[in-house]
Design an enzyme around this catalytic site. Structure first.
Site: not given
Length: 438
Positions: A14, A16, A48, A107, A136, A138, A207
């Site tokens: 939980c 950003v 956490r 990732k 993100g 895209i 990535k």
């Protein structure tokens, strides 16, 4: 499945991104129900630490739990945004073993152990989706995996880390140094307090592994990716790029390459000079962009915000809707495609161009010695520029040579630089940078 029975969604994390996903699930509940066909019900959010103020997340506080292991066993879909290798790996494997499809933005885990996750998804007959793991908001991975499934992707050039793009862009536009620009990125929230994963290229390498795996139908792990960060990029490198009408970018590069033994793939992350006329050169600030070259489709570019809560949540929710529809319809999306099994080439076998700046003696015969060094390693010179400068110690004349090569193997180019550094007429190999996109 009963048309009115909600799909149970468990959120892991939980922060950003996780909080943005939760908010959008609540605020857009009616639209998401219409798109999926049944409601999406949050059955728990694993955190956490209990007791923290999470009043900005519009859910019943009783949904927050520290018992992630239990939560994943009672969901139809698990959304993971905590990152890292463990405990994320065990939680996702448990979720799939209990019949849950998985949406993840992780990732690092996919680059480290993607095949294990794919095998678990296949064994359980569930989906594993991860659009948010690269670039993100895209839409990138699904077009590569599905829209280009009938094409032959040849090369990918990607700005896939917003922090490094911000730093290099500001160094180019303001003339600021590396340390100063990193501090600015941290102040604006573009860089972590410890920016190592970004500036040393670890994030981009993970990535790159994911992109190469999808594009070339071959298992590529993060450890297969040659990685160099931007910590050694200097103001002089930026200035040299400007003289060539180029900019410096940290690129993830994945491409097919021919060798004496057949076709393989090269996957690497490092700073490069690219011409200002190339589409990637205009990508500013913390934005991401990925340039794809395919045999039939030609050149494609995907551009947008590569990080942040809401942008990344957009990609997560796109995956969530897709796997939810599969649950409703009793179907599955595409799984791992690794049939090509191409060899990942050693970095020395990759092909590139070099921009080399040399500090040399200003006397006859020096240029011939330099040209011989290139020829001895079968490296062809494209351009040479010479400028006479004053030696700061003796006050006498010296020369600055800037050489740009044609494409050659990394091994040949590296050997050429070593030979140049051993010449008596070369006082210093001032800088070496690769050139792409021209």
């Amino acid at each position: 499945m009963n048309d009115h029975k909600p799909l149970r969604v468990a959120l892991l994390g939980c922060g950003v991104v996780g909080s943005a996903v939760a908010r959008r699930l609540v605020e857009h509940a009616d639209d998401l129900t219409a798109r999926v066909g049944v409601p999406l019900e949050i059955v728990g959010i694993a955190v956490r630490r209990a007791g923290r103020d999470r009043s900005d997340v519009p859910v019943d506080p009783s949904l927050f739990t520290t018992e992630a292991a239990d939560l994943v066993t009672r969901a139809d879909i698990v959304v993971e945004t905590v990152g890292g290798i463990d405990p994320a790996r065990e939680l996702l494997l448990s979720a799939m073993a209990h019949g849950a499809s998985v949406v993840t933005a992780n990732k690092a885990l996919l680059a480290e152990d993607g095949p294990t996750l794919y095998a678990a998804a296949d064994a359980a007959g569930v989906d594993l989706y991860y659009e948010a793991a690269v670039a993100g908001a895209i839409p990138l991975l699904r077009p590569i995996r599905e829209s280009l499934a009938g094409d032959d992707v040849r090369k990918i050039l990607g700005i896939v880390n917003g922090t490094t793009n911000f730093v290099l862009d500001k160094m180019d536009s303001t003339g600021a140094g590396f340390a100063e620009t990193v501090a600015q990125a941290q102040a604006l929230g573009y860089a972590e307090a410890d920016p190592t994963a970004d500036v040393e290229g670890f994030d981009a390498a993970a990535k790159a592994a994911i992109l190469a795996s999808l594009a070339f139908h071959t298992r590529v792990a993060g450890r297969d990716v040659h990685r160099e960060g931007i910590t050694e990029v200097t103001a002089s490198d930026i200035a040299a790029a400007k003289e060539m009408d180029c900019v410096v970018k940290l690129l993830a590069i994945a491409e097919k390459a021919s060798t004496d033994d057949g076709e393989g793939i090269s996957v690497r992350v490092h700073p490069v000079m690219i011409p200002r006329s190339h589409p990637l050169a205009s990508v500013r600030d913390a934005f991401n962009a990925v340039f794809v070259e395919a045999s039939a489709a030609g050149q494609l570019m995907f551009y947008g915000r590569g990080a942040g809560g809401d942008p990344t949540a957009s990609a997560v929710l796109g995956d969530l809707v897709a796997v939810a529809r599969h649950k409703v319809n009793g179907s599955r999306g595409p799984g791992e495609s690794a049939y090509a099994d191409l060899p990942v080439l050693d970095f020395g076998q990759s092909w590139t161009r070099y921009h080399i700046s040399l500090d040399v003696e200003d006397r006859p015969g020096v240029l011939a010695q330099v040209a011989t060094a290139f020829a001895s390693h079968d490296v062809s010179i494209e351009t040479v520029r010479q400028r006479v400068v004053t030696d700061p110690d003796s006050g006498g004349p010296r020369a600055e040579l800037v050489v740009v090569t044609h494409r050659a193997t990394e091994a040949a180019l590296n050997a050429t630089v070593e030979t140049l550094s051993e010449l008596d007429s070369v006082a210093d190999v001032v800088s070496v940078m690769r050139v792409e996109g021209a």
